[in-house]
Design a protein around this motif. Structure first.
Motif: not given
Length: 456
Positions: A4-11, A401-403, A426-428, A445-451
């Protein structure tokens, strides 16, 4: 295996400074409100016909000429990586692209690019991109990690021509050349040529309905040469991975896949075709579909009387792409569906060296054995939204996106074998705010969440 992984990035994703062309007779000052900030990548995403390999659909392009130059740089590090990438990597590139309506009948698209990558302390695969190969050659140990360098040059040209109101023709050509090298024993030097040629046609049937078909020929050759520097009493071994890191160990020397001083090409030839269907449901809504098939065959080695073809492979690929695009006032919504099924099998040649009475050596092939079989299914569904668009740039962008992927591998080194079946998903989701300054700069400015997760 479970993960499992959870990644939240603010860039702060990008800072661009664009120079807009203007008429020399115009004043040097230009209102920021009058600039057009639309990017080719954003237009490609929303217009399904631009996704097609069939260049005849370019004739539907009805906008002005668009040209852009992109500079990119990337520095990455850490151990959360794939086995064929480095824990310390630096890359930079440049790309120029343009799409234009040359006349009422002719539309053109072109792209040229260059990328350089330097990787430190890397062993792993000997191939430039092992995800594109039917088998892999992997260093048996990490003790001989060394620096690697890669250069890639790319070229794309597409033209669409309206021969009548209802018929269009198109041609597309892409070419990629690359070099890749490792600078520590066991050394390898790679050269790549990847070429695609597509010829297609499109028929407008009326009432917003059009269909198209095309033929594609693709040829990919990656040549490898293995060597050591100087004379050493050290043994170097590689794993011939038929899939899932299962295969056989080969010692570097005068025979085999890693034979010293011999350039061995991995050839891959594809013949394919696709059908397209487009329907303009309303003035502002369009549904574009493409379904295609491709047959794949090739070999690794030199097909001559005195050199060996070590393995041969063959496979099939099926795909479907669908894009639903709708525009309401200043907002645009895109729904994208992508389905793919891919399979390849590898057959290793059984051979023997023979000697004629005249003293000439030749290769006698005694048969084949299947050593690898890989099948993969991939599916993705995505939404993209562009809100409050002004002068080609949306103030807000959102995407979801769902894959899902399934991969089944059967690798065999008689009498042993390995079977592997993996599922991962994955769902992002992401949101982007674009700001245009008075100095003709755009900031994003982007906010990305991925699980995601998987099991196998």
């Amino acid at each position: 295996m479970n993960w499992r992984y959870l990644c939240v990035i603010l860039l702060l994703l990008s800072l661009t400074n664009e120079v807009q062309a203007s008429d020399p007779e115009q004043k040097t000052t230009q209102r920021v409100d009058s600039l057009d900030w639309q990017r080719i990548s954003d237009m490609h995403s929303g217009q399904g016909y631009l996704h097609s390999v069939n260049a005849a659909w370019l004739t539907d392009f009805d906008k002005r000429t668009m040209s852009e130059v992109n500079l990119s740089g990337k520095m990455s590090g850490g151990d959360f990586r794939n086995y064929f990438t480095s824990s310390s990597e630096l890359s930079f590139g440049v790309e120029a692209a343009s799409i234009s309506r040359l006349s009422k009948r002719v539309a053109l698209e072109g792209r040229v690019g260059y990328c350089h990558t330097h990787s430190s302390a890397l062993a792993g695969s000997a191939f430039i991109d092992p995800t594109q190969t039917p088998f892999d050659i992997v260093e048996f140990t990490d003790e001989n990690r060394g620096d690697k360098s890669a250069e890639q040059y790319s070229l794309l040209g597409r033209v669409g021509v309206d021969v009548s109101r209802s018929i269009a023709l198109g041609a597309s050509f892409s070419y990629v050349a690359a070099n890749y090298a490792k600078f520590k024993d066991l050394r390898h030097t790679n050269s790549l040529m990847d070429m695609d040629l597509t010829l297609g046609t499109m028929f407008r049937l009326g009432k917003g309905v059009a269909v198209g078909l095309d033929y594609t020929y693709a040829r990919r050759i990656e040549s490898l040469e293995f060597n050591t520097y100087g004379t050493q009493d050290k043994t170097y071994a590689s794993l011939l991975s038929y899939g899932a890191f299962f295969g056989k160990k080969e010692v570097f020397g005068d025979m085999g896949y890693t034979k010293s001083g011999e350039t061995k090409p991995l050839l891959d030839v594809c013949h394919g075709g696709a059908l397209q269907f487009s329907w303009e449901i309303t003035e502002n809504t369009r549904w574009f579909n493409e379904a295609g098939i491709c047959t794949r065959n090739g070999y690794y080695g030199n097909p001559s009387q005195s050199t060996v073809v070590y393995a041969e492979h063959g496979g099939m690929e099926y795909y479907y792409k669908g894009v639903l695009n709708t525009i309401h006032s200043l907002d645009q919504h895109n729904v994208l569906l992508d389905l793919r099924q891919y399979g390849v099998s590898t057959r290793e040649n059984v051979y023997a060296y023979r000697n004629e009475e005249t003293g000439l050596d030749y290769i006698e092939y005694l048969g084949q054995r299947e050593v690898g079989n890989r099948k993969q299914i991939a599916a993705s569904l995505a939404y993209e939204g562009y809100f409050h668009e002004r002068n080609g740039m949306a103030q807000w962008q959102s995407s979801a996106r769902m894959s899902f992927n399934n991969r089944a591998i059967h690798a065999s080194n008689y009498p042993d074998y390995r079977k592997q079946n993996l599922n991962w998903w994955s769902i992002e989701a992401s949101a982007t705010r674009n700001i245009v300054s008075r100095e003709k700069n755009s900031y994003s400015m982007s906010l990305l969440a991925l699980y995601g997760g998987g099991a196998g």
